[in-house]
Design a protein around this motif. Structure first.
Motif, mmCIF file in Angstrom:
data_model
loop_
_atom_site.group_PDB
_atom_site.id
_atom_site.type_symbol
_atom_site.label_atom_id
_atom_site.label_comp_id
_atom_site.label_asym_id
_atom_site.label_seq_id
_atom_site.Cartn_x
_atom_site.Cartn_y
_atom_site.Cartn_z
ATOM 1 N N CYS A 34 31.516 30.402 31.852
ATOM 2 C CA CYS A 34 31.673 29.583 30.654
ATOM 3 C C CYS A 34 32.863 30.017 29.810
ATOM 4 C CB CYS A 34 30.393 29.624 29.824
ATOM 5 S SG CYS A 34 30.411 28.480 28.432
ATOM 6 N N HIS A 35 32.921 31.287 29.460
ATOM 7 C CA HIS A 35 34.014 31.768 28.623
ATOM 8 C C HIS A 35 34.383 33.203 28.980
ATOM 9 C CE1 HIS A 35 30.102 31.768 26.361
ATOM 10 N NE2 HIS A 35 30.309 33.068 26.518
ATOM 11 N N GLY A 36 34.263 33.521 30.261
ATOM 12 C CA GLY A 36 34.541 34.877 30.710
ATOM 13 C C GLY A 36 35.604 34.948 31.798
ATOM 14 N N SER A 37 35.768 36.122 32.352
ATOM 15 C CA SER A 37 36.865 36.390 33.288
ATOM 16 C C SER A 37 36.740 35.620 34.594
ATOM 17 C CB SER A 37 36.933 37.893 33.581
ATOM 18 O OG SER A 37 35.704 38.373 34.100
ATOM 19 N N SER A 38 35.521 35.432 35.101
ATOM 20 C CA SER A 38 35.382 34.722 36.378
ATOM 21 C C SER A 38 35.777 33.256 36.246
ATOM 22 C CB SER A 38 33.951 34.838 36.926
ATOM 23 O OG SER A 38 33.028 34.063 36.168
ATOM 24 N N GLY A 39 35.439 32.641 35.098
ATOM 25 C CA GLY A 39 35.842 31.253 34.886
ATOM 26 C C GLY A 39 37.349 31.108 34.866
ATOM 27 N N LEU A 40 38.041 32.041 34.204
ATOM 28 C CA LEU A 40 39.506 32.011 34.181
ATOM 29 C C LEU A 40 40.062 32.220 35.581
ATOM 30 C CD1 LEU A 40 40.310 34.045 30.933
ATOM 31 C CD2 LEU A 40 39.862 31.603 31.195
ATOM 32 N N LEU A 88 35.735 42.020 38.491
ATOM 33 C CA LEU A 88 35.116 43.067 39.304
ATOM 34 C C LEU A 88 34.823 44.308 38.469
ATOM 35 C CD1 LEU A 88 37.260 42.775 42.564
ATOM 36 C CD2 LEU A 88 34.912 41.999 42.247
ATOM 37 N N ASN A 89 35.729 44.627 37.558
ATOM 38 C CA ASN A 89 35.569 45.834 36.745
ATOM 39 C C ASN A 89 34.545 45.671 35.631
ATOM 40 O OD1 ASN A 89 37.468 47.366 38.169
ATOM 41 N ND2 ASN A 89 39.175 46.530 36.986
ATOM 42 N N GLN A 90 34.147 44.437 35.344
ATOM 43 C CA GLN A 90 33.151 44.211 34.296
ATOM 44 C C GLN A 90 31.715 44.368 34.799
ATOM 45 O OE1 GLN A 90 34.773 40.361 32.986
ATOM 46 N NE2 GLN A 90 34.948 41.192 30.909
ATOM 47 N N ASP A 112 39.952 41.980 49.651
ATOM 48 C CA ASP A 112 38.837 41.158 50.124
ATOM 49 C C ASP A 112 37.575 41.974 50.353
ATOM 50 O OD1 ASP A 112 40.657 39.154 50.012
ATOM 51 O OD2 ASP A 112 40.585 38.616 52.140
ATOM 52 N N ILE A 113 37.724 43.234 50.762
ATOM 53 C CA ILE A 113 36.550 44.078 51.007
ATOM 54 C C ILE A 113 35.788 44.308 49.706
ATOM 55 C CG2 ILE A 113 35.787 46.382 51.680
ATOM 56 C CD1 ILE A 113 38.067 46.429 53.712
ATOM 57 N N GLN A 114 36.521 44.579 48.624
ATOM 58 C CA GLN A 114 35.864 44.763 47.327
ATOM 59 C C GLN A 114 35.133 43.499 46.887
ATOM 60 O OE1 GLN A 114 39.673 46.215 45.514
ATOM 61 N NE2 GLN A 114 38.305 47.603 44.413
ATOM 62 N N VAL A 115 35.767 42.352 47.106
ATOM 63 C CA VAL A 115 35.150 41.085 46.725
ATOM 64 C C VAL A 115 33.884 40.849 47.539
ATOM 65 C CG1 VAL A 115 35.459 38.573 46.666
ATOM 66 C CG2 VAL A 115 37.332 40.078 45.961
ATOM 67 N N LYS A 116 33.944 41.100 48.838
ATOM 68 C CA LYS A 116 32.768 40.914 49.690
ATOM 69 C C LYS A 116 31.638 41.848 49.272
ATOM 70 C CE LYS A 116 35.257 39.311 53.804
ATOM 71 N NZ LYS A 116 35.714 39.658 55.179
ATOM 72 N N LEU A 148 33.695 34.329 43.277
ATOM 73 C CA LEU A 148 34.154 35.296 44.276
ATOM 74 C C LEU A 148 34.078 34.715 45.685
ATOM 75 C CD1 LEU A 148 32.550 38.550 42.818
ATOM 76 C CD2 LEU A 148 34.909 37.757 42.591
ATOM 77 N N LEU A 149 33.023 33.951 45.960
ATOM 78 C CA LEU A 149 32.927 33.272 47.259
ATOM 79 C C LEU A 149 34.088 32.313 47.470
ATOM 80 C CD1 LEU A 149 29.175 32.276 47.864
ATOM 81 C CD2 LEU A 149 30.663 33.549 49.418
ATOM 82 N N THR A 150 34.431 31.569 46.429
ATOM 83 C CA THR A 150 35.525 30.604 46.531
ATOM 84 C C THR A 150 36.856 31.309 46.757
ATOM 85 O OG1 THR A 150 34.321 29.136 45.054
ATOM 86 C CG2 THR A 150 36.646 28.641 45.403
#
Length: 393
Positions: free
Chosen positions: A303-309, A337-339, A3-7, A376-378
């Motif tokens: 749209c067609h990337g890692s966050s959407g998945l 996160l790594n992208q 969670d710290i990395q996401v924040k 990431l917020l969700t």
């Protein structure tokens, strides 16, 4: 990933997002998406330091609407802006005074008029046509429910109560005229019509009509799946003569994951047991495509990337409690996160541009940093309300 990395990434995204200018007010593809991210960040943190940027951006968007030729679409125009204002009001950021109510009602009428123009032009597209516009108006005023009835009358006249009638629908996706076909993507195709039916039913609108149409679509989607597949159950489109294109990528815009998520939700609402079982089968198959190459993922956008998945798997995890889905969500969150890129001490995201085969900075909701920030917020807040703007609720 923790969670710290996401924040930390959320903070970096917020720090690097520009204060939007007055030239664009679209929700999905332009500046209103940035404001939506700030609204949800304020709701999560309760930190009032976010309010000045939100207030300025909304004021600038009002100016842009007054000074420009009007686009009424959900993705890029007034309908999406109406939806944004509802979210701003829901969080108590904007008080609906008489002037705002009067202004919003005027804009609603402009959007409603444009829905009938879209019906006349056979443009039911979610991002640019009447489906997205109608969804932006939900929940409807009682006096406006005729809009949904007229849309359903149009759809019924095309489908005519039969699966084969689905090929009479027109898809605003840039395909050249030719053999009748069905677009199988959520952004422009048949799954959007199914989600429209689901939303109408959930809002108590013309349940018998939407039940009939939804059942036809669910049965079609079950029947056209390639159950012997090693890659994807669904292609990008299906021609009436049986032809189709290659197996599809994983993404929000097209592919098995978004289609099966919409199918799963609809099958619950319309009590279609076989549809629900089939959708879950497709979902579980997608969890085996855990690599950038297998999923055809080139960037981190929704749209067609890692966050959407990651977001869709997060939503499915909440619906099904399947551990393999949770693991797949975490895999794609890590990829996302790594992208991120680093330059001069700043963190930013780029989208892949297929036309130039290059990576380009992007801040939008659909392909850029604002959308990644929302995902990431969700992940932290578990507030999925915003994703109706992507037909995922």
């Amino acid at each position: 990933m923790n969670d710290i990395q996401v924040k930390q990434m959320i903070d970096s995204i917020n720090y690097n997002l520009p204060i939007s200018d007055t030239s664009q007010y679209g929700l999905i593809g332009s500046n209103a998406g940035i404001t939506l991210f700030r609204v949800y960040l304020y709701a999560y943190t309760k930190d009032e330091k976010h309010l000045p940027a939100i207030e300025k951006e909304i004021e600038d968007m009002f100016d842009a609407i007054n000074d420009s030729q009007l686009d009424c679409s959900f993705g890029y125009g007034l309908a999406g802006f109406i939806w944004l204002l509802k979210e701003v009001e829901r969080f108590g950021i904007l008080e609906p005074d008489e002037d705002l109510i009067s202004y919003t009602n005027q804009v609603r009428q402009i959007v409603i008029q444009s829905i009938y123009s879209d019906i006349h032009n056979n443009n039911m597209d979610f991002l640019s046509g009447f489906l997205g516009k109608a969804i932006s108006l939900l929940p409807l005023h009682k006096d406006d429910e005729y809009i949904i009835e007229d849309i359903l009358i149009y759809l019924e006249s095309k489908v005519n109560g039969d699966i084969s009638g689905l090929y009479n629908l027109s898809f605003n996706d840039g395909m050249p005229p030719g053999e009748p076909y069905i677009n199988l993507g959520l952004a422009h195709g048949l799954p959007a019509v199914l989600q429209f039916c689901t939303l109408c039913c959930e809002n108590g609108l013309y349940k018998d009509k939407v039940d009939n149409l939804a059942t036809i679509i669910i049965d079609f989607l079950i029947g056209c799946a390639d159950v012997s597949t090693k890659k994807s159950y669904y292609s990008y489109y299906l021609q009436k003569n049986g032809g189709s294109d290659d197996a599809s990528r994983l993404g929000w815009c097209y592919g098995d994951l978004s289609l099966s998520l919409v199918l799963y939700q609809a099958s619950i609402v319309f009590k279609h047991k076989i549809g629900k079982e089939h959708a879950l089968q497709v979902i579980m198959h997608t969890t085996t495509r855990r690599s950038l190459d297998a999923a055809e993922v080139f960037d981190a956008g929704i749209c067609h990337g890692s966050s959407g998945l990651a977001h869709m798997y997060n939503k499915i995890w909440k619906l099904t409690a399947q551990e393999s889905v949770k693991d797949t969500r975490d895999y794609w969150i890590d990829i996302c996160l790594n992208q991120a890129k680093q330059e001069d001490g700043l963190t930013f995201y780029e989208k892949y541009d297929a036309n130039t085969n290059s990576m380009i900075k992007n801040f939008s909701l659909i392909e850029g940093a604002a959308g990644i920030g929302m995902v990431l917020l969700t992940y932290l807040s578990e507030d999925f309300n915003w994703d109706r703007s992507f037909l995922l609720s």
